[in-house]
Design an enzyme around this catalytic site. Structure first.
Site, PDB file in Angstrom:
ATOM      1  N   PHE A   1      70.451  44.110   2.155  1.00 16.87           N
ATOM      2  CA  PHE A   1      71.764  44.621   1.756  1.00 16.87           C
ATOM      3  C   PHE A   1      71.658  46.086   1.347  1.00 16.87           C
ATOM      4  O   PHE A   1      70.799  46.465   0.563  1.00 16.87           O
ATOM      5  CB  PHE A   1      72.321  43.788   0.596  1.00 16.87           C
ATOM      6  CG  PHE A   1      73.644  44.315   0.093  1.00 16.87           C
ATOM      7  CD1 PHE A   1      74.775  44.258   0.907  1.00 16.87           C
ATOM      8  CD2 PHE A   1      73.751  44.892  -1.165  1.00 16.87           C
ATOM      9  CE1 PHE A   1      75.986  44.763   0.456  1.00 16.87           C
ATOM     10  CE2 PHE A   1      74.959  45.397  -1.618  1.00 16.87           C
ATOM     11  CZ  PHE A   1      76.088  45.327  -0.806  1.00 16.87           C
ATOM     12  N   GLN A   2      72.517  46.900   1.880  1.00 15.06           N
ATOM     13  CA  GLN A   2      72.566  48.342   1.626  1.00 15.06           C
ATOM     14  C   GLN A   2      71.224  49.023   1.917  1.00 15.06           C
ATOM     15  O   GLN A   2      70.812  49.930   1.203  1.00 15.06           O
ATOM     16  CB  GLN A   2      73.031  48.645   0.189  1.00 15.06           C
ATOM     17  CG  GLN A   2      74.523  48.360   0.010  1.00 15.06           C
ATOM     18  CD  GLN A   2      75.117  48.958  -1.262  1.00 15.06           C
ATOM     19  OE1 GLN A   2      74.433  49.138  -2.253  1.00 15.06           O
ATOM     20  NE2 GLN A   2      76.413  49.262  -1.213  1.00 15.06           N
TER      21      GLN A   2
ATOM     22  N   GLU B   1      79.622  60.777  -1.898  1.00 14.35           N
ATOM     23  CA  GLU B   1      78.274  61.370  -1.951  1.00 14.35           C
ATOM     24  C   GLU B   1      78.212  62.699  -1.195  1.00 14.35           C
ATOM     25  O   GLU B   1      77.429  63.579  -1.541  1.00 14.35           O
ATOM     26  CB  GLU B   1      77.240  60.404  -1.383  1.00 14.35           C
ATOM     27  CG  GLU B   1      76.992  59.166  -2.242  1.00 14.35           C
ATOM     28  CD  GLU B   1      77.954  58.029  -1.948  1.00 14.35           C
ATOM     29  OE1 GLU B   1      78.951  58.224  -1.211  1.00 14.35           O
ATOM     30  OE2 GLU B   1      77.719  56.915  -2.473  1.00 14.35           O
TER      31      GLU B   1
ATOM     32  N   LYS C   1      64.041  50.434  -5.556  1.00 14.71           N
ATOM     33  CA  LYS C   1      64.530  50.015  -6.867  1.00 14.71           C
ATOM     34  C   LYS C   1      63.410  49.414  -7.723  1.00 14.71           C
ATOM     35  O   LYS C   1      63.374  49.630  -8.938  1.00 14.71           O
ATOM     36  CB  LYS C   1      65.665  48.992  -6.684  1.00 14.71           C
ATOM     37  CG  LYS C   1      66.407  48.730  -7.980  1.00 14.71           C
ATOM     38  CD  LYS C   1      67.629  47.865  -7.781  1.00 14.71           C
ATOM     39  CE  LYS C   1      68.330  47.632  -9.121  1.00 14.71           C
ATOM     40  NZ  LYS C   1      69.515  46.768  -8.990  1.00 14.71           N
TER      41      LYS C   1
ATOM     42  N   MET D   1      90.765  76.926  14.467  1.00 17.35           N
ATOM     43  CA  MET D   1      89.755  77.565  15.314  1.00 17.35           C
ATOM     44  C   MET D   1      89.648  76.851  16.656  1.00 17.35           C
ATOM     45  O   MET D   1      89.506  77.479  17.707  1.00 17.35           O
ATOM     46  CB  MET D   1      88.399  77.601  14.603  1.00 17.35           C
ATOM     47  CG  MET D   1      87.370  78.456  15.315  1.00 17.35           C
ATOM     48  SD  MET D   1      87.893  80.169  15.527  1.00 17.35           S
ATOM     49  CE  MET D   1      87.048  80.965  14.171  1.00 17.35           C
TER      50      MET D   1
END
Lengths: 167, 561
Positions: free
Chosen positions: B114-115, B52, B164, B471
């Site tokens: 969940f999630q 993502e 959802k 760097m």
């Protein structure tokens, strides 16, 4: 330096997080925050007292104005506003101290709202100066618990500085 | 789809189509299945990334290359939190993105389902605005508002979190009118009195310098700026974000200023008596010590965001508004000028402190970038990752157009450059896109090689491979007595073999003589390719001003002090 900022926001869930989060993220310190519905149920007024130098206070106001849900940001200078805070304070006051506590309370127009054998709960309302004065006057007693609402305020419509605002 | 009910997912996709969205970068998951189901038949191209974060950076690169709003999508919980770095990156550089995330069903919210993650709460500090949609009736309005907010005023990312069950619910969508946001009305026109004050200040200035940034890009004000510079003959330095708003080959261009800017740009600032700051924010990488920044100069600051004015730097003439319209007004009022003396001084500074590097020894990254710059005349799109190669690119890659140099400025996000190149290439299929990356940065989004292969995205990937987090190593060398704590990448994969694993052709270059022919081969090939440039391991980015330093406090190898 302290500043009182009155913020009108759209009344959605999460708006207070946006406002309070801005202070945390930018490292500004909220001294008090109070929120409640206004005459328009779609609008909430949040009153915030914040400390900082002039540059910081200007940034606070500008950053607040950037939030999408913020409708209006007003600086409320103490001298041109009506400001009030409600304090509930429980102190240990054995029977022999009661008269003294009630006396002090009366002097400031505080109300006794609860009494037990050992404690007394007072309620008082006022601007920052009055609240500070009462708190100092009660310093001699042992304080059990304090709850303060934080300041709320509105601009002084009559624009008369001083006397009316002192109470 | 004319009458009757629509699902939330259908409303979302229709909303995107109405906003002119043609491409989404995303990654499916359980909580966005209804949207993906509608997307299956929709006239919108979906670019499946492999992470993502890649989707968010690609949407960002798309927005920077095209000037349109980039769109990315992820599922709830870990999908959404993987967007966070990309959103923060876009927020720091004021890039318009709309991010859609799935959320667990409304009754499940707050149960540690969940999630589930509170992505609304998580993204408050890194978005311009965000939404959690709890009522399907709000969806059409929210989508329209999100695109409006992302693109107007000071642009930025907007996140819409959609449970959802809202995606699956059905409703007869109501017509929505124009966006109404009380309290949100970005100023565009500059105040006439302030414009007059600027005209006067320029007239009185003898050593003026323009300091232009990303705001010029987002307001599409390059043309007006060029006219302004040609008329006033004011030398111009740009920030990393402002690269290309003025042709860098022009004698009036001073290149980049700041910590790793050119010495002549920094000296010009130091000697200036009038700084015209346009669409910039006096970032600490530019004006390390604001007390020492342009000590002799009056400061004009033009910005669309009132909160930027006076944030880091005290300003003499502030002006809030859209740069394009302000510059157009200035161009009408200003008179042509001739600044022989100051321009002679600038020419002298350029001669005295030229931008050069030592060509001897192993392959030099500056040489690779300079070669690419010369070969392409700066007419391609270049994206960079973050670190030494980014600063070498900023210094040695010269470009003449805005939106041709795409880099992570404010956030300094390693892993940005490669997925950003994917987004840029999707947005500008007509252009050659080269992703400049470091061996460290590239491994932060290396999995997007699959995206490039799967969608045949012809991005050219140049890896500046020195085996170090260069760097940080440079800072350790200078400020920590060469104690290279965990910056030596002792194990790197064979990048050519990794590319081969994704069926992407790759070359390795170790000799300066091979640089030009290999780049030529790469630019002429169809499809993606990767070049692994093995560069001098301990090369430093010079010039350098230490953090918090003044504009002339240079340090580094071979310096006079």
């Amino acid at each position: 330096m302290h500043k009182m900022i009155s913020i009108l926001v759209r009344n959605h869930p999460g708006v207070l997080s946006h406002v309070a989060g801005l202070f945390t993220r930018r490292g500004y310190n909220i001294e008090s925050i109070a929120a409640g519905e206004t005459e328009n149920p779609d609008v909430t007024r949040i009153t915030i007292v914040v400390a900082g130098d002039e540059a910081i206070l200007e940034q606070v106001t500008k950053q607040l104005r950037k939030l999408i849900d913020v409708i209006k940001v007003q600086d409320l200078s103490y001298s041109r506003s009506i400001t009030r805070e409600l304090v509930l304070l429980t102190i240990y006051s054995p029977v022999d101290k009661r008269a003294e506590v009630i006396n002090t309370a009366n002097t400031f127009g505080a109300t006794v709202v609860d009494i037990t054998d050992k404690t007394m709960t007072l309620e008082f309302v006022g601007d920052a100066r009055k609240v500070n004065t009462i708190m100092r006057a009660l310093e001699g007693f042992k304080v059990k618990e304090v709850a303060r609402t934080g300041l709320v305020g509105l601009p002084l419509e009559s624009q008369i500085e001083g006397s009316l605002n002192m109470l | 789809m004319t009458t009757g009910k629509k699902t939330g997912a259908q409303i979302i996709i229709q909303g995107l189509i109405d906003e002119g969205v043609e491409t989404i970068f995303g990654f499916p998951g359980g909580a966005v299945i209804p949207i993906y189901d509608v997307l299956y038949d929709a006239p919108i191209r979906h670019i499946l990334t492999r992470h993502e974060q890649g989707a968010a950076h690609a949407a960002d690169g798309f927005a920077r290359a095209t000037g349109q709003t980039g769109v990315c999508m992820a599922t709830s919980g870990p999908g959404a939190t993987n967007l966070v770095t990309g959103l923060s990156n876009a927020y720091m550089d004021s890039i318009p993105i709309v991010a859609l995330t799935g959320q667990v069903a409304v009754p499940m919210i707050g149960n540690d389902s969940f999630q589930e993650a509170d992505i609304y709460g998580i993204t408050i500090p890194i978005t311009k605005h965000n939404y959690l949609v709890r009522d399907i009736n709000d969806l059409p309005r929210v989508i329209k508002e999100a695109f409006h907010i992302a693109k107007t005023g000071r642009p930025g990312p907007v996140l819409i979190d959609i449970p959802k069950d809202i995606q699956a619910a059905e409703v007869r969508p109501r017509k929505i009118g124009s966006v109404r946001l009380p309290g949100y009305s970005p100023l565009t026109k500059g105040h006439p009195r302030q414009i007059e004050a600027i005209v006067q200040a320029i007239k009185n200035a003898r050593r003026p310098v323009i300091y232009a940034g990303g705001g010029v890009v987002s307001s599409e004000a390059s043309d007006e700026l060029r006219k302004f510079v040609q008329k006033t003959r004011i030398p111009i330095t740009t920030t990393l974000m402002g690269k290309g708003v003025f042709p860098e080959h022009d004698p009036l261009s001073l290149g980049m200023l700041g910590m790793h800017g050119t010495k002549y740009a920094n000296y010009a600032i130091h000697e200036s008596d009038l700084i015209m700051a346009m669409g910039v924010r006096f970032d600490d990488r530019v004006a390390g010590n604001v007390q020492k920044f342009a000590p002799l100069a009056k400061i004009i600051h033009i910005d669309i965001d009132p909160a930027e004015i006076g944030k880091r730097m005290a300003v003499d003439i502030p002006i809030v508004g859209d740069l394009k319209s302000i510059l157009a007004m200035l161009n009408q009022k200003i008179q042509a000028q001739d600044r022989k003396r100051w321009l002679n001084r600038i020419a002298h500074l350029k001669q005295e402190y030229p931008l050069t590097f030592d060509h001897s020894g192993p392959l030099k990254p500056q040489f690779v970038i300079q070669t690419l710059s010369e070969m392409t005349k700066g007419e391609i799109i270049v994206t960079t990752d973050v670190g030494q190669h980014q600063m070498w690119a900023a210094l040695y890659y010269k470009t003449s157009e805005a939106r041709r140099f795409i880099s992570s400025g404010g956030a300094g996000t390693m892993g940005f450059g490669f997925p950003a190149a994917i987004g840029a290439q999707i947005g500008r299929p007509d252009m050659t896109v080269v992703a400049l990356s470091g061996d460290g940065s590239f491994q932060m989004c290396i999995q997007e090689l699959a995206t490039v292969r799967m969608h045949s995205i012809p991005v050219k990937i140049f890896i500046f491979n020195n085996g170090y987090l260069g760097m940080v190593r440079q800072w350790q060398e200078i400020f920590h007595q060469r104690r290279y704590s965990h910056t030596h990448l002792e194990f790197n994969p064979d990048f050519c073999k990794v590319a081969a694993g994704y069926e992407i052709p790759a070359f390795r270059v170790t000799q300066p003589a091979k640089v030009k022919p290999t780049i030529e081969k790469a630019l002429n090939m169809d499809g993606p390719i990767l070049i692994d440039f093995r560069i001098a391991p301990e090369e430093n980015v010079i010039p350098m001003i230490p953090p918090g330093g003044g504009q002339t406090d240079f340090i580094g190898e071979g310096e006079e002090e």
